[in-house]
Design a protein around this motif. Sequence first.
Motif, short mmCIF file in Angstrom:
data_model
loop_
_atom_site.label_atom_id
_atom_site.label_comp_id
_atom_site.label_asym_id
_atom_site.label_seq_id
_atom_site.Cartn_x
_atom_site.Cartn_y
_atom_site.Cartn_z
N TRP A 72 0.96 -1.40 0.03
CA TRP A 72 -0.24 0.06 0.12
C TRP A 72 0.73 1.18 -0.03
N ASP A 73 1.97 1.30 0.69
CA ASP A 73 2.87 2.36 0.64
C ASP A 73 3.50 2.46 -0.55
N ALA A 74 4.10 1.58 -1.20
CA ALA A 74 4.25 1.59 -2.44
C ALA A 74 3.44 2.17 -3.67
N ALA A 75 2.43 1.86 -3.60
CA ALA A 75 1.36 2.28 -4.24
C ALA A 75 1.09 3.67 -4.34
N LEU A 76 0.93 4.32 -3.09
CA LEU A 76 0.85 5.74 -2.61
C LEU A 76 2.01 6.34 -3.18
N PHE A 131 12.34 9.06 -5.21
CA PHE A 131 13.70 9.02 -4.51
C PHE A 131 13.80 8.52 -3.24
N PHE A 132 12.70 8.73 -2.64
CA PHE A 132 12.74 7.87 -1.29
C PHE A 132 12.25 6.50 -1.22
N LEU A 133 11.48 6.00 -2.31
CA LEU A 133 10.75 4.62 -2.27
C LEU A 133 11.65 3.65 -1.76
N TYR A 134 12.92 3.18 -2.09
CA TYR A 134 13.48 2.29 -1.71
C TYR A 134 13.71 2.14 -0.17
N LYS A 193 12.49 0.53 6.16
CA LYS A 193 11.59 0.94 6.90
C LYS A 193 11.94 2.19 7.58
N LYS A 194 12.47 3.23 7.01
CA LYS A 194 12.73 4.58 7.67
C LYS A 194 11.40 5.31 7.59
N VAL A 195 11.25 6.26 8.69
CA VAL A 195 10.17 7.10 8.84
C VAL A 195 10.38 8.72 8.28
N MET A 196 11.42 8.86 7.84
CA MET A 196 12.07 10.16 7.53
C MET A 196 10.93 10.75 6.46
N TRP A 197 10.88 9.89 5.36
CA TRP A 197 9.97 10.29 4.24
C TRP A 197 8.48 10.83 4.67
N TRP A 198 7.90 10.01 5.60
CA TRP A 198 6.44 10.40 6.16
C TRP A 198 6.43 11.66 7.06
N LYS A 199 7.64 12.02 7.58
CA LYS A 199 7.73 13.19 8.23
C LYS A 199 7.65 14.51 6.94
N ILE A 200 8.51 14.30 6.16
CA ILE A 200 8.70 15.37 4.92
C ILE A 200 7.58 15.44 4.25
N TRP A 201 6.90 14.35 3.84
CA TRP A 201 5.57 14.40 3.08
C TRP A 201 4.50 15.06 4.06
N GLY A 202 4.43 14.90 5.33
CA GLY A 202 3.38 15.28 5.92
C GLY A 202 3.49 16.78 6.20
N ILE A 238 -9.48 16.24 -0.23
CA ILE A 238 -9.91 14.78 0.17
C ILE A 238 -8.70 13.87 0.30
N VAL A 239 -8.26 13.67 -0.72
CA VAL A 239 -7.09 12.91 -0.89
C VAL A 239 -5.92 13.11 0.02
N ALA A 240 -5.53 14.38 -0.13
CA ALA A 240 -4.46 14.84 0.58
C ALA A 240 -4.69 14.82 1.87
N SER A 241 -5.84 15.08 2.59
CA SER A 241 -6.14 14.84 3.82
C SER A 241 -5.95 13.41 4.38
N PHE A 242 -6.34 12.51 3.64
CA PHE A 242 -6.01 11.26 4.08
C PHE A 242 -4.64 10.71 4.04
N LEU A 243 -3.97 11.20 2.79
CA LEU A 243 -2.40 10.99 2.74
C LEU A 243 -1.51 11.62 4.03
N LEU A 244 -2.24 12.78 4.40
CA LEU A 244 -1.62 13.29 5.85
C LEU A 244 -1.91 12.41 6.91
N LEU A 245 -3.25 11.75 6.98
CA LEU A 245 -3.47 10.88 8.06
C LEU A 245 -2.44 9.51 7.90
N HIS A 246 -2.04 9.10 6.80
CA HIS A 246 -1.54 8.05 6.67
C HIS A 246 -0.04 8.36 7.28
N CYS A 247 0.52 9.59 6.79
CA CYS A 247 1.80 9.93 7.32
C CYS A 247 1.73 10.16 8.83
N ILE A 248 0.86 10.51 9.52
CA ILE A 248 0.76 10.64 10.85
C ILE A 248 0.85 9.24 11.59
#
Length: 403
Positions: free
Chosen positions: A296-300, A337-340, A346-355, A376-386
């Motif tokens: 799911w993360d890779a798809a997003l 660039f952060f995908l791999y 399983k680093k969390v840095m990208w989710w902080k940047i994206w959030g 709507i999509v952006a809001s749920f992406l933010l929740l996913h990052c959190i």
Amino acid sequence: MLSCFFTTFAHKMKKGLLYIVLTCLLSVVQLTAGAQGMGNADSIQISLLTCSPGKEVWAQYGHTAIRYYNKESGEDLAINYGIFSLDQSYFIPRFVLGMTDYRMGVQSMEQFLAQYEYEGRGVTEQVLNLSAKDKEAIYKALQENLKPENVVYRYNYFFDNCTTRARDIIVNHLHGKVVYPPADSDATFRSMLHKWNNEYKWTQFGEDLLLGVNADRKTTKSEQQFLPENLKNDFDKATYNGKPLVNETRELLSAKTDTVEPSFPLSPLAVAILFAVVSLVMMSFSYRRKQVYWVWDAALMITSGLLGIVFFIMIFSQHPCVSLNFILLFFNPLPLFFLYSTIRKKKVMWWKIWGILIILGLFGSLFQDIPQPILIVASFLLLHCILHIRIHKSVATASDSKR
């Protein structure tokens, strides 16, 4: 979806293009042959032609042309600035980047009306109230435009299109000032487009994706005339040297109304809600099991990254209303660039940047009219990052407590 949009655009524009080009070649000879003089000015009529919208994406806002009618010589020509060739190298990328060249085209009125009748589109003629001196000046300007070095121009949808060219060739060669009704003080480029594409939800959504902050600023009267119907209405109410600019209005063809059929069964809003539901399900599983799902993360990340490439390229477009777009903060090339490192290590840095980027983008919605489905999509992406950050912190805390 965007590539599909522009591919459809290209295929639709091929229809009738060869017909137009061939008839233009014959009619240009006619107009050029009269270059020595236009004869008796009283027998000349110069009109603004406004064509109703068509079914195709590119025709949904109508079209504008000029009619030159010499009753004495029998010349009856339609002149417009909306001709282009799909054979141009890299046509679609050039169109997206605002590097498309259009040209002036001329054809007989009989052929012009036959084409629009075939397409089921209406044509309204506004015969202009001009002096002999005005007609002579416009005629000479048309002759000047027909020169090889002038016939081609760099097209810009809002600021230099077939409608603004027709207006300028008329108004800029009058011997007096044209006074228009007051401008709509609240009109923006985006709001004006919405009035015309409201029934075409996916077209509206695609355009809203590409249009940035500058499409939401207040427009001037001149800028509002980029739409054919706006120019027609302004000409109808305008005065020239104290008299009405339009002497007579005629309906040459009536439009055939057709029911608008959706091109896709789901609306953009429905797709966004569907994404929200799937996201809730995935987040629910992740929260309960305190783990994330890399598929799911890779798809997003891949989807966001690929969309982001498009928005990043638009920064370099010559279209002034697309270069600054806050949607780029939601969807940008960085996930690629952060995908791999994010998926495998399983680093969390990208989710902080994206959030952080998403929060900035949501703040940008105060200045840019971002489509509701994207918010709507952006809001749920933010929740996913959190959620990612919280799960990572929870796992890290549990590991420390075991030690």
